[in-house]
Enzyme design. Structure first.
Site, PDB file in Angstrom:
ATOM      1  N   ARG A  52     -14.337  10.976  19.322  1.00  0.00           N
ATOM      2  CA  ARG A  52     -12.870  10.387  19.662  1.00  0.00           C
ATOM      3  C   ARG A  52     -13.595   8.484  19.639  1.00  0.00           C
ATOM      4  O   ARG A  52     -12.794   7.870  19.300  1.00  0.00           O
ATOM      5  CB  ARG A  52     -12.268  10.576  20.901  1.00  0.00           C
ATOM      6  N   TYR A 104       6.940  -7.027   6.678  1.00  0.00           N
ATOM      7  CA  TYR A 104       6.586  -5.833   6.096  1.00  0.00           C
ATOM      8  C   TYR A 104       7.465  -5.268   7.230  1.00  0.00           C
ATOM      9  O   TYR A 104       7.455  -5.271   8.420  1.00  0.00           O
ATOM     10  CB  TYR A 104       4.780  -5.514   6.395  1.00  0.00           C
ATOM     11  N   ASP A 176      -1.300 -10.857  10.487  1.00  0.00           N
ATOM     12  CA  ASP A 176      -1.362  -9.848   9.570  1.00  0.00           C
ATOM     13  C   ASP A 176      -2.301 -10.260   8.051  1.00  0.00           C
ATOM     14  O   ASP A 176      -1.273 -11.021   7.831  1.00  0.00           O
ATOM     15  CB  ASP A 176      -0.712  -8.985   9.013  1.00  0.00           C
ATOM     16  N   LYS A 201      -4.990  -0.803   2.213  1.00  0.00           N
ATOM     17  CA  LYS A 201      -3.983  -1.574   0.379  1.00  0.00           C
ATOM     18  C   LYS A 201      -5.662  -2.062   0.107  1.00  0.00           C
ATOM     19  O   LYS A 201      -6.310  -0.974  -0.256  1.00  0.00           O
ATOM     20  CB  LYS A 201      -3.065  -2.681   1.336  1.00  0.00           C
TER      21      LYS A 201
HETATM   22  C1  LIG Z   1       1.218  -1.323   4.572  1.00  0.00           C
HETATM   23  C2  LIG Z   1       1.500  -2.450   5.677  1.00  0.00           C
HETATM   24  C3  LIG Z   1       1.199  -2.605   6.716  1.00  0.00           C
HETATM   25  C4  LIG Z   1       1.118  -0.752   7.785  1.00  0.00           C
HETATM   26  O1  LIG Z   1      -0.365   0.001   6.964  1.00  0.00           O
HETATM   27  P1  LIG Z   1      -0.438   1.650   6.869  1.00  0.00           P
HETATM   28  O2  LIG Z   1      -1.565   1.519   6.618  1.00  0.00           O
HETATM   29  O3  LIG Z   1       0.329   1.738   5.240  1.00  0.00           O
HETATM   30  O4  LIG Z   1      -0.218   2.096   8.414  1.00  0.00           O
HETATM   31  C5  LIG Z   1       1.247  -3.578   7.711  1.00  0.00           C
HETATM   32  N1  LIG Z   1       1.137  -4.563   6.992  1.00  0.00           N
HETATM   33  C6  LIG Z   1       1.629  -4.927   5.621  1.00  0.00           C
HETATM   34  C7  LIG Z   1       1.197  -5.998   5.312  1.00  0.00           C
HETATM   35  C8  LIG Z   1       1.134  -3.910   4.978  1.00  0.00           C
HETATM   36  O5  LIG Z   1       1.626  -4.245   3.186  1.00  0.00           O
END
Ligand SMILES: *Cc1c(COP(=O)(O)O)cnc(C)c1O
Length: 378
Positions: A52, A104, A176, A201
Protein backbone atom coordinates in the site's frame (compact mmCIF):
# COMPACT_ATOMS: atom_id res chain seq x y z
CA UNK A 1 21.57 6.91 -15.62
CA UNK A 2 23.06 10.43 -15.68
CA UNK A 3 20.64 12.95 -14.15
CA UNK A 4 21.56 15.80 -16.53
CA UNK A 5 20.18 14.24 -19.73
CA UNK A 6 17.30 15.92 -21.56
CA UNK A 7 13.68 14.92 -20.83
CA UNK A 8 13.23 13.01 -24.11
CA UNK A 9 16.28 10.88 -23.30
CA UNK A 10 15.17 10.31 -19.72
CA UNK A 11 11.67 9.10 -20.69
CA UNK A 12 12.90 6.95 -23.60
CA UNK A 13 15.16 5.13 -21.11
CA UNK A 14 12.44 5.04 -18.41
CA UNK A 15 14.81 6.92 -16.10
CA UNK A 16 17.35 4.09 -16.38
CA UNK A 17 15.01 1.39 -15.06
CA UNK A 18 16.26 -2.11 -15.95
CA UNK A 19 16.04 -5.57 -14.42
CA UNK A 20 19.11 -5.89 -12.23
CA UNK A 21 18.66 -9.61 -11.55
CA UNK A 22 18.11 -10.96 -15.10
CA UNK A 23 19.81 -8.21 -17.06
CA UNK A 24 16.57 -7.46 -18.93
CA UNK A 25 16.49 -4.01 -20.51
CA UNK A 26 13.02 -3.37 -19.11
CA UNK A 27 12.00 -3.63 -15.46
CA UNK A 28 9.91 -6.62 -14.36
CA UNK A 29 6.44 -6.37 -12.83
CA UNK A 30 6.63 -6.99 -9.09
CA UNK A 31 3.12 -8.02 -8.00
CA UNK A 32 3.99 -8.93 -4.38
CA UNK A 33 1.70 -7.32 -1.80
CA UNK A 34 4.12 -8.02 1.04
CA UNK A 35 7.90 -8.23 1.49
CA UNK A 36 9.89 -10.64 3.65
CA UNK A 37 12.15 -10.18 6.65
CA UNK A 38 15.44 -11.90 7.55
CA UNK A 39 15.92 -14.19 10.59
CA UNK A 40 16.92 -11.19 12.69
CA UNK A 41 13.60 -9.59 11.64
CA UNK A 42 15.25 -6.88 9.56
CA UNK A 43 13.56 -6.23 6.21
CA UNK A 44 15.28 -7.95 3.27
CA UNK A 45 14.88 -4.64 1.38
CA UNK A 46 14.48 -1.73 3.84
CA UNK A 47 12.43 0.22 1.27
CA UNK A 48 9.63 -2.37 1.09
CA UNK A 49 7.28 -3.57 3.83
CA UNK A 50 3.79 -3.71 2.30
CA UNK A 51 2.52 -2.65 -1.10
CA UNK A 52 0.00 0.00 0.00
CA UNK A 53 2.79 2.49 0.64
CA UNK A 54 5.67 0.66 -1.16
CA UNK A 55 5.63 -0.49 -4.78
CA UNK A 56 8.73 -0.87 -6.96
CA UNK A 57 6.79 -0.34 -10.18
CA UNK A 58 5.04 2.76 -8.87
CA UNK A 59 8.38 4.17 -7.71
CA UNK A 60 9.97 3.67 -11.15
CA UNK A 61 7.13 5.49 -12.92
CA UNK A 62 7.16 8.29 -10.29
CA UNK A 63 10.90 8.70 -10.81
CA UNK A 64 10.39 9.42 -14.52
CA UNK A 65 7.61 11.94 -13.88
CA UNK A 66 9.52 13.69 -11.09
CA UNK A 67 12.37 14.44 -13.47
CA UNK A 68 10.00 15.61 -16.24
CA UNK A 69 8.29 18.06 -13.88
CA UNK A 70 11.47 19.24 -12.17
CA UNK A 71 9.70 18.23 -8.94
CA UNK A 72 10.94 17.54 -5.42
CA UNK A 73 8.61 14.54 -5.16
CA UNK A 74 5.92 12.76 -7.19
CA UNK A 75 3.03 10.52 -6.12
CA UNK A 76 0.96 8.30 -8.42
CA UNK A 77 -2.72 7.58 -7.75
CA UNK A 78 -5.17 5.05 -9.22
CA UNK A 79 -6.97 7.79 -11.22
CA UNK A 80 -6.82 11.49 -11.95
CA UNK A 81 -9.80 12.04 -9.68
CA UNK A 82 -8.10 10.11 -6.86
CA UNK A 83 -5.13 12.48 -7.23
CA UNK A 84 -7.43 15.54 -7.09
CA UNK A 85 -9.29 14.15 -4.06
CA UNK A 86 -5.96 13.57 -2.28
CA UNK A 87 -4.90 17.14 -3.11
CA UNK A 88 -8.04 18.44 -1.32
CA UNK A 89 -8.52 16.07 1.62
CA UNK A 90 -5.96 17.84 3.83
CA UNK A 91 -8.11 21.00 3.89
CA UNK A 92 -9.74 21.61 7.29
CA UNK A 93 -13.39 22.60 7.57
CA UNK A 94 -13.78 26.35 7.26
CA UNK A 95 -11.01 26.57 4.64
CA UNK A 96 -11.28 28.77 1.53
CA UNK A 97 -10.92 27.42 -2.01
CA UNK A 98 -10.82 29.29 -5.32
CA UNK A 99 -11.60 27.08 -8.32
CA UNK A 100 -11.45 27.84 -12.02
CA UNK A 101 -14.90 27.69 -13.61
CA UNK A 102 -15.57 25.80 -16.87
CA UNK A 103 -12.90 23.12 -16.36
CA UNK A 104 -13.24 19.33 -16.54
CA UNK A 105 -16.76 18.88 -15.11
CA UNK A 106 -15.86 15.81 -13.02
CA UNK A 107 -13.39 17.98 -11.08
CA UNK A 108 -15.92 20.74 -10.44
CA UNK A 109 -18.61 18.25 -9.38
CA UNK A 110 -16.35 16.47 -6.87
CA UNK A 111 -14.89 19.67 -5.42
CA UNK A 112 -18.33 21.28 -5.05
CA UNK A 113 -19.69 18.28 -3.18
CA UNK A 114 -16.57 17.90 -1.03
CA UNK A 115 -16.48 21.59 -0.05
CA UNK A 116 -20.23 21.56 0.66
CA UNK A 117 -19.93 18.58 3.01
CA UNK A 118 -16.89 19.98 4.82
CA UNK A 119 -18.05 23.56 5.25
CA UNK A 120 -15.36 24.92 2.95
CA UNK A 121 -16.00 28.25 1.19
CA UNK A 122 -15.77 27.74 -2.57
CA UNK A 123 -15.45 30.53 -5.13
CA UNK A 124 -15.71 29.73 -8.85
CA UNK A 125 -13.97 32.18 -11.16
CA UNK A 126 -12.87 32.50 -14.80
CA UNK A 127 -9.17 32.09 -14.01
CA UNK A 128 -8.10 33.00 -17.56
CA UNK A 129 -8.87 36.55 -16.32
CA UNK A 130 -5.87 37.14 -14.01
CA UNK A 131 -7.50 40.18 -12.35
CA UNK A 132 -10.69 38.22 -11.59
CA UNK A 133 -8.63 35.39 -10.10
CA UNK A 134 -6.64 37.84 -8.00
CA UNK A 135 -9.85 39.46 -6.71
CA UNK A 136 -11.27 36.04 -5.79
CA UNK A 137 -8.16 35.31 -3.66
CA UNK A 138 -8.36 38.69 -1.93
CA UNK A 139 -8.86 38.43 1.83
CA UNK A 140 -7.26 35.01 2.14
CA UNK A 141 -7.33 31.64 0.43
CA UNK A 142 -6.00 28.18 1.29
CA UNK A 143 -6.05 26.49 -2.09
CA UNK A 144 -6.33 27.76 -5.67
CA UNK A 145 -7.02 25.13 -8.34
CA UNK A 146 -6.74 25.89 -12.07
CA UNK A 147 -6.59 23.82 -15.26
CA UNK A 148 -4.60 25.00 -18.28
CA UNK A 149 -5.32 24.67 -21.14
CA UNK A 150 -8.82 23.95 -19.87
CA UNK A 151 -11.06 21.14 -21.01
CA UNK A 152 -13.17 21.68 -23.17
CA UNK A 153 -12.92 25.51 -23.47
CA UNK A 154 -9.14 25.54 -24.07
CA UNK A 155 -8.73 28.65 -21.92
CA UNK A 156 -5.19 29.49 -20.86
CA UNK A 157 -4.37 30.54 -17.29
CA UNK A 158 -1.32 32.66 -16.43
CA UNK A 159 0.35 30.24 -14.00
CA UNK A 160 2.92 32.72 -12.65
CA UNK A 161 0.21 35.33 -11.96
CA UNK A 162 -2.07 32.70 -10.35
CA UNK A 163 0.81 31.57 -8.10
CA UNK A 164 1.44 35.19 -7.12
CA UNK A 165 -2.24 35.72 -6.21
CA UNK A 166 -2.39 32.48 -4.21
CA UNK A 167 0.88 33.10 -2.34
CA UNK A 168 0.17 36.74 -1.52
CA UNK A 169 -3.07 35.57 0.13
CA UNK A 170 -1.38 32.71 2.03
CA UNK A 171 -2.60 29.88 -0.19
CA UNK A 172 -1.10 27.28 -2.48
CA UNK A 173 -1.63 26.86 -6.23
CA UNK A 174 -2.45 23.50 -7.81
CA UNK A 175 -2.41 23.26 -11.61
CA UNK A 176 -4.12 20.51 -13.59
CA UNK A 177 -1.86 20.39 -16.65
CA UNK A 178 -3.34 17.22 -18.19
CA UNK A 179 -3.92 18.81 -21.62
CA UNK A 180 -0.41 20.31 -21.71
CA UNK A 181 1.57 17.25 -20.47
CA UNK A 182 4.95 17.77 -18.72
CA UNK A 183 6.56 17.89 -22.17
CA UNK A 184 4.88 21.21 -23.12
CA UNK A 185 4.54 22.87 -19.74
CA UNK A 186 6.30 22.87 -16.33
CA UNK A 187 3.95 24.64 -13.91
CA UNK A 188 6.28 24.09 -10.91
CA UNK A 189 8.95 26.20 -12.63
CA UNK A 190 6.39 29.01 -12.97
CA UNK A 191 5.56 29.03 -9.25
CA UNK A 192 2.82 26.39 -8.86
CA UNK A 193 3.12 24.40 -5.63
CA UNK A 194 1.64 21.17 -6.98
CA UNK A 195 1.06 20.02 -10.56
CA UNK A 196 -1.56 17.36 -11.32
CA UNK A 197 -2.19 15.17 -14.37
CA UNK A 198 -4.70 12.54 -15.28
CA UNK A 199 -2.14 9.93 -16.36
CA UNK A 200 -5.07 8.21 -18.10
CA UNK A 201 -4.65 10.76 -20.87
CA UNK A 202 -1.52 11.65 -22.89
CA UNK A 203 0.93 10.60 -20.20
CA UNK A 204 0.07 6.92 -20.74
CA UNK A 205 -1.27 7.69 -24.20
CA UNK A 206 -2.71 4.31 -25.18
CA UNK A 207 -6.22 4.48 -23.64
CA UNK A 208 -5.51 1.42 -21.50
CA UNK A 209 -4.48 2.68 -18.03
CA UNK A 210 -6.44 4.67 -15.43
CA UNK A 211 -4.09 6.80 -13.35
CA UNK A 212 -3.36 10.18 -11.81
CA UNK A 213 -0.31 11.97 -10.48
CA UNK A 214 0.69 14.85 -8.20
CA UNK A 215 4.17 16.42 -8.12
CA UNK A 216 5.38 19.11 -5.70
CA UNK A 217 7.82 22.02 -5.92
CA UNK A 218 9.01 21.34 -2.37
CA UNK A 219 8.16 18.81 0.31
CA UNK A 220 6.04 20.95 2.62
CA UNK A 221 3.81 19.91 5.52
CA UNK A 222 0.87 19.84 3.11
CA UNK A 223 2.78 17.48 0.84
CA UNK A 224 3.59 15.24 3.81
CA UNK A 225 -0.12 15.14 4.65
CA UNK A 226 -0.96 14.14 1.07
CA UNK A 227 1.69 11.40 1.07
CA UNK A 228 0.50 10.00 4.41
CA UNK A 229 -3.11 10.16 3.26
CA UNK A 230 -2.29 8.15 0.13
CA UNK A 231 -0.72 5.35 2.17
CA UNK A 232 -3.36 5.40 4.92
CA UNK A 233 -6.43 5.71 2.70
CA UNK A 234 -5.03 3.24 0.19
CA UNK A 235 -5.18 5.40 -2.96
CA UNK A 236 -2.30 3.44 -4.50
CA UNK A 237 -1.81 2.59 -8.17
CA UNK A 238 -1.41 -1.13 -8.88
CA UNK A 239 1.96 -2.49 -10.08
CA UNK A 240 0.68 -3.62 -13.48
CA UNK A 241 -0.81 -0.17 -14.20
CA UNK A 242 2.44 1.48 -13.13
CA UNK A 243 4.40 -0.85 -15.41
CA UNK A 244 2.11 -0.07 -18.38
CA UNK A 245 2.37 3.65 -17.62
CA UNK A 246 6.17 3.47 -17.56
CA UNK A 247 6.10 1.69 -20.92
CA UNK A 248 3.64 4.21 -22.37
CA UNK A 249 5.75 7.16 -21.20
CA UNK A 250 8.82 5.95 -23.13
CA UNK A 251 7.27 7.51 -26.25
CA UNK A 252 5.73 10.52 -24.49
CA UNK A 253 7.85 13.22 -26.09
CA UNK A 254 7.42 11.72 -29.56
CA UNK A 255 3.65 11.34 -29.17
CA UNK A 256 3.13 14.82 -27.77
CA UNK A 257 5.19 16.36 -30.55
CA UNK A 258 3.12 14.59 -33.22
CA UNK A 259 -0.26 15.18 -31.54
CA UNK A 260 0.50 18.88 -31.16
CA UNK A 261 1.67 19.24 -34.77
CA UNK A 262 -1.45 17.38 -36.00
CA UNK A 263 -3.77 19.44 -33.77
CA UNK A 264 -2.21 22.68 -35.04
CA UNK A 265 -2.78 21.70 -38.68
CA UNK A 266 -6.31 20.43 -38.03
CA UNK A 267 -7.21 23.63 -36.13
CA UNK A 268 -5.92 25.77 -39.01
CA UNK A 269 -7.90 23.72 -41.53
CA UNK A 270 -11.13 23.84 -39.48
CA UNK A 271 -10.87 27.55 -38.70
CA UNK A 272 -11.27 28.44 -42.39
CA UNK A 273 -13.92 25.83 -43.20
CA UNK A 274 -17.29 27.30 -44.28
CA UNK A 275 -19.23 24.75 -42.16
CA UNK A 276 -17.35 25.79 -38.99
CA UNK A 277 -18.40 28.64 -36.70
CA UNK A 278 -15.21 28.70 -34.62
CA UNK A 279 -12.25 26.74 -33.28
CA UNK A 280 -10.99 26.86 -29.70
CA UNK A 281 -7.24 26.14 -29.73
CA UNK A 282 -4.44 28.21 -28.14
CA UNK A 283 -2.13 27.37 -31.07
CA UNK A 284 -4.17 29.64 -33.36
CA UNK A 285 -2.71 33.19 -33.44
CA UNK A 286 -6.29 34.55 -33.28
CA UNK A 287 -7.01 32.66 -30.02
CA UNK A 288 -7.30 34.90 -26.90
CA UNK A 289 -4.88 32.59 -25.04
CA UNK A 290 -2.27 32.40 -27.80
CA UNK A 291 0.28 34.94 -26.54
CA UNK A 292 0.23 33.55 -23.01
CA UNK A 293 0.35 29.92 -24.16
CA UNK A 294 3.33 30.75 -26.38
CA UNK A 295 5.10 32.10 -23.29
CA UNK A 296 4.37 29.28 -20.86
CA UNK A 297 4.27 26.26 -23.20
CA UNK A 298 7.22 24.99 -25.24
CA UNK A 299 7.09 22.86 -28.37
CA UNK A 300 3.38 23.06 -29.15
CA UNK A 301 -0.07 23.60 -27.75
CA UNK A 302 -1.21 20.02 -27.16
CA UNK A 303 -3.60 17.64 -28.89
CA UNK A 304 -6.90 18.92 -27.47
CA UNK A 305 -9.18 21.32 -29.37
CA UNK A 306 -12.86 22.15 -29.63
CA UNK A 307 -14.75 23.04 -32.78
CA UNK A 308 -18.10 24.83 -33.00
CA UNK A 309 -20.08 23.48 -35.93
CA UNK A 310 -22.28 25.96 -37.84
CA UNK A 311 -25.84 25.03 -36.95
CA UNK A 312 -27.60 23.38 -34.03
CA UNK A 313 -27.11 20.24 -31.96
CA UNK A 314 -28.45 17.79 -34.60
CA UNK A 315 -25.98 19.25 -37.10
CA UNK A 316 -23.03 18.73 -34.69
CA UNK A 317 -24.17 15.17 -33.94
CA UNK A 318 -24.52 14.53 -37.67
CA UNK A 319 -20.88 15.61 -38.25
CA UNK A 320 -19.70 13.43 -35.34
CA UNK A 321 -21.68 10.52 -36.77
CA UNK A 322 -20.13 10.91 -40.23
CA UNK A 323 -16.52 10.87 -39.01
CA UNK A 324 -14.86 7.58 -39.89
CA UNK A 325 -11.38 7.87 -38.36
CA UNK A 326 -12.18 9.87 -35.22
CA UNK A 327 -13.58 7.39 -32.71
CA UNK A 328 -16.75 8.66 -30.98
CA UNK A 329 -15.69 8.34 -27.33
CA UNK A 330 -14.88 10.41 -24.27
CA UNK A 331 -11.32 10.96 -22.93
CA UNK A 332 -8.26 12.40 -24.65
CA UNK A 333 -4.53 12.05 -25.15
CA UNK A 334 -4.46 8.61 -26.79
CA UNK A 335 -2.60 7.72 -30.00
CA UNK A 336 -5.99 7.42 -31.77
CA UNK A 337 -8.07 10.53 -32.48
CA UNK A 338 -11.38 10.86 -30.63
CA UNK A 339 -14.42 13.09 -31.06
CA UNK A 340 -16.94 13.90 -28.36
CA UNK A 341 -20.18 15.85 -28.26
CA UNK A 342 -19.65 17.28 -24.76
CA UNK A 343 -23.20 18.65 -24.38
CA UNK A 344 -24.51 15.06 -24.44
CA UNK A 345 -22.33 14.41 -21.35
CA UNK A 346 -22.72 17.69 -19.41
CA UNK A 347 -25.88 19.44 -20.63
CA UNK A 348 -26.21 21.37 -17.34
CA UNK A 349 -22.91 23.31 -17.49
CA UNK A 350 -23.76 25.81 -20.21
CA UNK A 351 -21.68 24.31 -23.00
CA UNK A 352 -22.65 25.21 -26.57
CA UNK A 353 -24.76 22.45 -28.14
CA UNK A 354 -22.76 22.66 -31.37
CA UNK A 355 -19.37 22.01 -29.69
CA UNK A 356 -17.35 18.95 -30.64
CA UNK A 357 -14.27 18.25 -28.55
CA UNK A 358 -11.46 16.66 -30.50
CA UNK A 359 -8.51 14.73 -29.11
CA UNK A 360 -6.00 14.59 -31.94
CA UNK A 361 -3.88 11.45 -32.15
CA UNK A 362 -0.70 10.55 -33.99
CA UNK A 363 -2.24 9.45 -37.32
CA UNK A 364 -1.19 10.89 -40.67
CA UNK A 365 -2.62 14.41 -40.68
CA UNK A 366 -3.78 14.22 -44.32
CA UNK A 367 -6.12 11.34 -43.36
CA UNK A 368 -7.50 13.31 -40.40
CA UNK A 369 -8.14 16.41 -42.50
CA UNK A 370 -9.75 14.40 -45.27
CA UNK A 371 -12.02 12.67 -42.74
CA UNK A 372 -13.18 15.99 -41.28
CA UNK A 373 -13.64 17.37 -44.78
CA UNK A 374 -16.03 14.59 -45.79
CA UNK A 375 -17.87 14.76 -42.45
CA UNK A 376 -18.43 18.53 -42.75
CA UNK A 377 -19.50 18.12 -46.39
CA UNK A 378 -17.13 20.13 -48.56
C1 LIG B 1 -9.74 13.08 -17.38
C2 LIG B 1 -9.40 14.28 -16.63
C3 LIG B 1 -9.39 14.29 -15.22
C4 LIG B 1 -9.80 13.07 -14.40
O1 LIG B 1 -8.91 12.03 -14.58
P1 LIG B 1 -9.32 10.46 -14.45
O2 LIG B 1 -8.05 9.76 -14.73
O3 LIG B 1 -10.39 10.20 -15.47
O4 LIG B 1 -9.82 10.25 -13.07
C5 LIG B 1 -9.00 15.45 -14.58
N1 LIG B 1 -8.65 16.56 -15.27
C6 LIG B 1 -8.65 16.59 -16.62
C7 LIG B 1 -8.24 17.83 -17.33
C8 LIG B 1 -9.02 15.46 -17.34
O5 LIG B 1 -9.03 15.51 -18.69
Amino acid sequence: MRKDVKSATWVAHAGGAKDESSGGVVPPIQPATTFYRETDYSLHNPENTYVRPHSENVRLAENVIRKLEGAADTLLFPSGMAAIAAAFRWLPSGARVVLQDGIYWGTIKWIQEFCGRRGITLKLVDASDAAALDAACEGGVDLVFVETPSNPWLKVVDIAAAAESAHRNDGILIVDATAATPILSRPLGLGADIVMHSATKAMNGHSDVLGGVLSCRSETEIWEAIRTDRADSGAMMGPFEAWLLLRGMRTLSLRVERMSANAQKLAEYLKDHPAVEGVLYPGLPSDPGHALASQQMQGGYGGLLSVLIKGDMPKALEVAGRLKLFVRATSLGGVESLVEHRYSIESHTGLPQNLLRISVGIEDISDLIEDFGQALGQ
